[in-house]
Design a protein around this motif. Structure first.
Motif, PDB file in Angstrom:
ATOM      1  N   ALA A  40      51.682  56.162  20.960  1.00 53.28           N
ATOM      2  CA  ALA A  40      52.995  56.591  20.518  1.00 53.28           C
ATOM      3  C   ALA A  40      53.762  57.362  21.576  1.00 53.28           C
ATOM      4  O   ALA A  40      54.972  57.345  21.607  1.00 53.28           O
ATOM      5  N   ASP A  41      53.052  58.040  22.470  1.00 55.67           N
ATOM      6  CA  ASP A  41      53.783  58.912  23.390  1.00 55.67           C
ATOM      7  C   ASP A  41      53.790  58.352  24.809  1.00 55.67           C
ATOM      8  O   ASP A  41      53.828  59.081  25.769  1.00 55.67           O
ATOM      9  N   SER A  42      53.769  57.061  24.918  1.00 53.37           N
ATOM     10  CA  SER A  42      53.594  56.481  26.238  1.00 53.37           C
ATOM     11  C   SER A  42      54.902  56.232  26.974  1.00 53.37           C
ATOM     12  O   SER A  42      54.899  55.926  28.151  1.00 53.37           O
ATOM     13  N   ALA A  43      56.010  56.375  26.289  1.00 51.77           N
ATOM     14  CA  ALA A  43      57.261  55.957  26.902  1.00 51.77           C
ATOM     15  C   ALA A  43      57.667  56.851  28.069  1.00 51.77           C
ATOM     16  O   ALA A  43      58.270  56.390  29.023  1.00 51.77           O
ATOM     17  N   SER A  44      57.302  58.124  28.010  1.00 53.69           N
ATOM     18  CA  SER A  44      57.838  59.020  29.019  1.00 53.69           C
ATOM     19  C   SER A  44      57.008  59.081  30.293  1.00 53.69           C
ATOM     20  O   SER A  44      57.519  58.885  31.379  1.00 53.69           O
ATOM     21  N   ALA A  45      55.732  59.343  30.182  1.00 57.03           N
ATOM     22  CA  ALA A  45      54.972  59.564  31.414  1.00 57.03           C
ATOM     23  C   ALA A  45      53.482  59.444  31.163  1.00 57.03           C
ATOM     24  O   ALA A  45      53.037  59.001  30.126  1.00 57.03           O
ATOM     25  N   GLY A  46      52.743  59.864  32.150  1.00 58.92           N
ATOM     26  CA  GLY A  46      51.304  59.978  32.014  1.00 58.92           C
ATOM     27  C   GLY A  46      50.628  58.640  31.915  1.00 58.92           C
ATOM     28  O   GLY A  46      50.839  57.749  32.721  1.00 58.92           O
ATOM     29  N   THR A  47      49.810  58.506  30.921  1.00 54.64           N
ATOM     30  CA  THR A  47      49.008  57.303  30.764  1.00 54.64           C
ATOM     31  C   THR A  47      49.823  56.149  30.206  1.00 54.64           C
ATOM     32  O   THR A  47      49.286  55.140  29.834  1.00 54.64           O
ATOM     33  N   GLY A  48      51.104  56.330  30.112  1.00 58.23           N
ATOM     34  CA  GLY A  48      51.952  55.364  29.418  1.00 58.23           C
ATOM     35  C   GLY A  48      52.035  54.028  30.104  1.00 58.23           C
ATOM     36  O   GLY A  48      51.536  53.810  31.198  1.00 58.23           O
ATOM     37  N   SER A  49      52.705  53.117  29.436  1.00 59.44           N
ATOM     38  CA  SER A  49      52.765  51.760  29.932  1.00 59.44           C
ATOM     39  C   SER A  49      54.181  51.379  30.336  1.00 59.44           C
ATOM     40  O   SER A  49      54.560  50.242  30.270  1.00 59.44           O
ATOM     41  N   ALA A  50      54.977  52.354  30.720  1.00 58.97           N
ATOM     42  CA  ALA A  50      56.353  52.038  31.082  1.00 58.97           C
ATOM     43  C   ALA A  50      56.414  51.240  32.377  1.00 58.97           C
ATOM     44  O   ALA A  50      57.254  50.377  32.535  1.00 58.97           O
ATOM     45  N   GLU A  51      55.523  51.540  33.304  1.00 57.53           N
ATOM     46  CA  GLU A  51      55.487  50.783  34.552  1.00 57.53           C
ATOM     47  C   GLU A  51      54.053  50.717  35.064  1.00 57.53           C
ATOM     48  O   GLU A  51      53.337  51.705  35.079  1.00 57.53           O
ATOM     49  N   LEU A  52      53.675  49.533  35.478  1.00 55.17           N
ATOM     50  CA  LEU A  52      52.354  49.333  36.061  1.00 55.17           C
ATOM     51  C   LEU A  52      52.532  48.859  37.499  1.00 55.17           C
ATOM     52  O   LEU A  52      53.568  48.287  37.849  1.00 55.17           O
ATOM     53  N   ASN A 197      44.091  23.454  34.027  1.00 57.60           N
ATOM     54  CA  ASN A 197      43.678  24.857  34.056  1.00 57.60           C
ATOM     55  C   ASN A 197      44.439  25.667  35.094  1.00 57.60           C
ATOM     56  O   ASN A 197      44.725  26.847  34.888  1.00 57.60           O
ATOM     57  N   THR A 198      44.741  25.049  36.218  1.00 61.33           N
ATOM     58  CA  THR A 198      45.147  25.844  37.380  1.00 61.33           C
ATOM     59  C   THR A 198      46.472  25.451  38.000  1.00 61.33           C
ATOM     60  O   THR A 198      47.013  26.214  38.809  1.00 61.33           O
ATOM     61  N   GLY A 199      46.983  24.267  37.746  1.00 69.56           N
ATOM     62  CA  GLY A 199      48.191  23.833  38.443  1.00 69.56           C
ATOM     63  C   GLY A 199      47.961  23.524  39.906  1.00 69.56           C
ATOM     64  O   GLY A 199      48.912  23.409  40.675  1.00 69.56           O
ATOM     65  N   ASP A 200      46.696  23.404  40.291  1.00 72.23           N
ATOM     66  CA  ASP A 200      46.327  23.030  41.669  1.00 72.23           C
ATOM     67  C   ASP A 200      46.904  23.975  42.713  1.00 72.23           C
ATOM     68  O   ASP A 200      47.310  23.550  43.791  1.00 72.23           O
ATOM     69  N   ALA A 201      46.915  25.244  42.368  1.00 70.89           N
ATOM     70  CA  ALA A 201      47.477  26.218  43.298  1.00 70.89           C
ATOM     71  C   ALA A 201      46.496  26.622  44.398  1.00 70.89           C
ATOM     72  O   ALA A 201      46.851  27.398  45.291  1.00 70.89           O
ATOM     73  N   GLY A 202      45.280  26.121  44.336  1.00 69.91           N
ATOM     74  CA  GLY A 202      44.352  26.318  45.445  1.00 69.91           C
ATOM     75  C   GLY A 202      43.704  27.689  45.482  1.00 69.91           C
ATOM     76  O   GLY A 202      43.637  28.394  44.469  1.00 69.91           O
ATOM     77  N   GLY A 203      43.228  28.038  46.672  1.00 68.96           N
ATOM     78  CA  GLY A 203      42.490  29.281  46.853  1.00 68.96           C
ATOM     79  C   GLY A 203      43.318  30.515  46.540  1.00 68.96           C
ATOM     80  O   GLY A 203      44.533  30.442  46.364  1.00 68.96           O
ATOM     81  N   ARG A 204      42.630  31.617  46.488  1.00 73.01           N
ATOM     82  CA  ARG A 204      43.273  32.886  46.138  1.00 73.01           C
ATOM     83  C   ARG A 204      43.392  33.722  47.407  1.00 73.01           C
ATOM     84  O   ARG A 204      42.389  34.099  47.998  1.00 73.01           O
ATOM     85  N   ILE A 205      44.616  34.013  47.829  1.00 77.82           N
ATOM     86  CA  ILE A 205      44.799  34.649  49.134  1.00 77.82           C
ATOM     87  C   ILE A 205      45.252  36.099  49.034  1.00 77.82           C
ATOM     88  O   ILE A 205      45.200  36.815  50.023  1.00 77.82           O
ATOM     89  N   ALA A 206      45.701  36.523  47.882  1.00 79.26           N
ATOM     90  CA  ALA A 206      46.057  37.940  47.720  1.00 79.26           C
ATOM     91  C   ALA A 206      45.898  38.311  46.249  1.00 79.26           C
ATOM     92  O   ALA A 206      46.248  37.544  45.359  1.00 79.26           O
ATOM     93  N   CYS A 207      45.365  39.501  46.036  1.00 85.36           N
ATOM     94  CA  CYS A 207      45.013  39.916  44.678  1.00 85.36           C
ATOM     95  C   CYS A 207      45.226  41.418  44.552  1.00 85.36           C
ATOM     96  O   CYS A 207      44.942  42.167  45.490  1.00 85.36           O
ATOM     97  N   GLY A 208      45.724  41.835  43.419  1.00 85.93           N
ATOM     98  CA  GLY A 208      45.919  43.260  43.174  1.00 85.93           C
ATOM     99  C   GLY A 208      45.605  43.618  41.738  1.00 85.93           C
ATOM    100  O   GLY A 208      46.233  43.081  40.827  1.00 85.93           O
ATOM    101  N   PRO A 209      44.639  44.510  41.514  1.00 78.24           N
ATOM    102  CA  PRO A 209      44.360  44.946  40.146  1.00 78.24           C
ATOM    103  C   PRO A 209      45.560  45.719  39.600  1.00 78.24           C
ATOM    104  O   PRO A 209      46.120  46.566  40.298  1.00 78.24           O
ATOM    105  N   VAL A 210      45.928  45.423  38.378  1.00 74.91           N
ATOM    106  CA  VAL A 210      47.056  46.120  37.741  1.00 74.91           C
ATOM    107  C   VAL A 210      46.596  47.512  37.306  1.00 74.91           C
ATOM    108  O   VAL A 210      45.576  47.637  36.629  1.00 74.91           O
ATOM    109  N   GLU A 211      47.355  48.500  37.737  1.00 66.12           N
ATOM    110  CA  GLU A 211      46.976  49.883  37.425  1.00 66.12           C
ATOM    111  C   GLU A 211      48.149  50.619  36.790  1.00 66.12           C
ATOM    112  O   GLU A 211      49.300  50.317  37.065  1.00 66.12           O
ATOM    113  N   GLY A 212      47.788  51.605  35.972  1.00 66.12           N
ATOM    114  CA  GLY A 212      48.821  52.337  35.250  1.00 66.12           C
ATOM    115  C   GLY A 212      49.542  53.350  36.111  1.00 66.12           C
ATOM    116  O   GLY A 212      49.193  53.584  37.235  1.00 66.12           O
TER     117      GLY A 212
END
Ligand SMILES: [Cu+2]
Ligand SMILES: [Zn+2]
Length: 212
Positions: A40-52, A197-212
């Motif tokens: 409920a209180d995620s809109a402003s800050a902290g652990t919220g999900s406003a931007e990842l 499954n994949t659209g034949d996009a091939g190997g994976r060349i850059a990856c970033g874990p989504v973080e809060g």
């Protein structure tokens, strides 16, 4: 005919999200159809999900870009900027697990190993074919200078889905993505499972874990 980018079929979900987004200035509402617990209180800050944020690395661990994911009216906005990648169009997706390990086993089939396979498949894989996965995004174009930027809004998922138990990851592929759009004259029986499954996009060349 499939649409190339996001599935408008999820409109029930999406409607809830839009309502949520509009009302977001006072309190986030427990409106998302998928989740059990609403924060409920995620809109402003902290652990919220406003931007990842996701910091993208290549298989050598070199930082090659950053992506931000923001809740906007009508969906989730993805902004990405990369440098030092090969020129051309690249498949660009949100993958189901927030683990970006080079030369790693696939969670679905540990006998398969490769760069960033640890991030699993596209979000929504298994529910529909590629091209309609919630994690499917428009192609990322990289210029001759090796830089690429993209802003896209998808209504196929919410930020909450990106921060579920196993997280999520932003992924850039080696090749373009055909969104499983293979004309019948090339594939009278329809595209094969790999393409679906994949659209034949091939190997994976850059990856970033989504973080809060
Ligand atoms: Cu991908
Ligand atoms: Zn997909």
């Amino acid at each position: 005919m499939r649409r190339p980018v996001v599935a408008p079929a999820l409109s029930a979900c999406v409607l809830a999200v839009v309502v949520c987004g509009c009302a977001g200035t006072d309190e986030a509402q427990p409106g998302s159809s998928g989740g059990g617990t609403a924060v409920a209180d995620s809109a402003s800050a902290g652990t919220g999900s406003a931007e990842l944020t996701a910091r993208l690395v290549d298989p050598d661990g070199r930082e090659v870009g950053v992506a931000t994911l923001t809740e906007v009216e009508g969906g989730t906005q993805v902004d990405v900027r990369v440098t030092g990648l090969p020129p051309g169009y690249h498949g660009f997706h949100l993958h189901a697990a927030g683990v970006c390990d080079p030369d790693s086993p696939s969670p679905a089939d540990p006998s398969m190993t490769g760069d960033f396979l640890s991030a699993g498949g596209h979000i929504g894989a298994g529910e529909t074919d590629h091209g309609e996965h919630a994690g499917d995004l428009p192609l990322l174009y990289v210029t001759d200078a090796g830089t690429g930027t993209l802003t896209a809004v998808t209504d196929a998922l919410t930020l909450d889905q990106l921060t579920d138990d196993d997280g999520s990851a932003v992924m850039v592929h080696a090749d373009p993505d055909n969104y499983a759009n293979v004309p019948e004259r090339y594939a009278p029986g329809g595209p094969d499972q790999m393409t679906r499954n994949t659209g034949d996009a091939g190997g994976r060349i850059a990856c970033g874990p989504v973080e809060g």
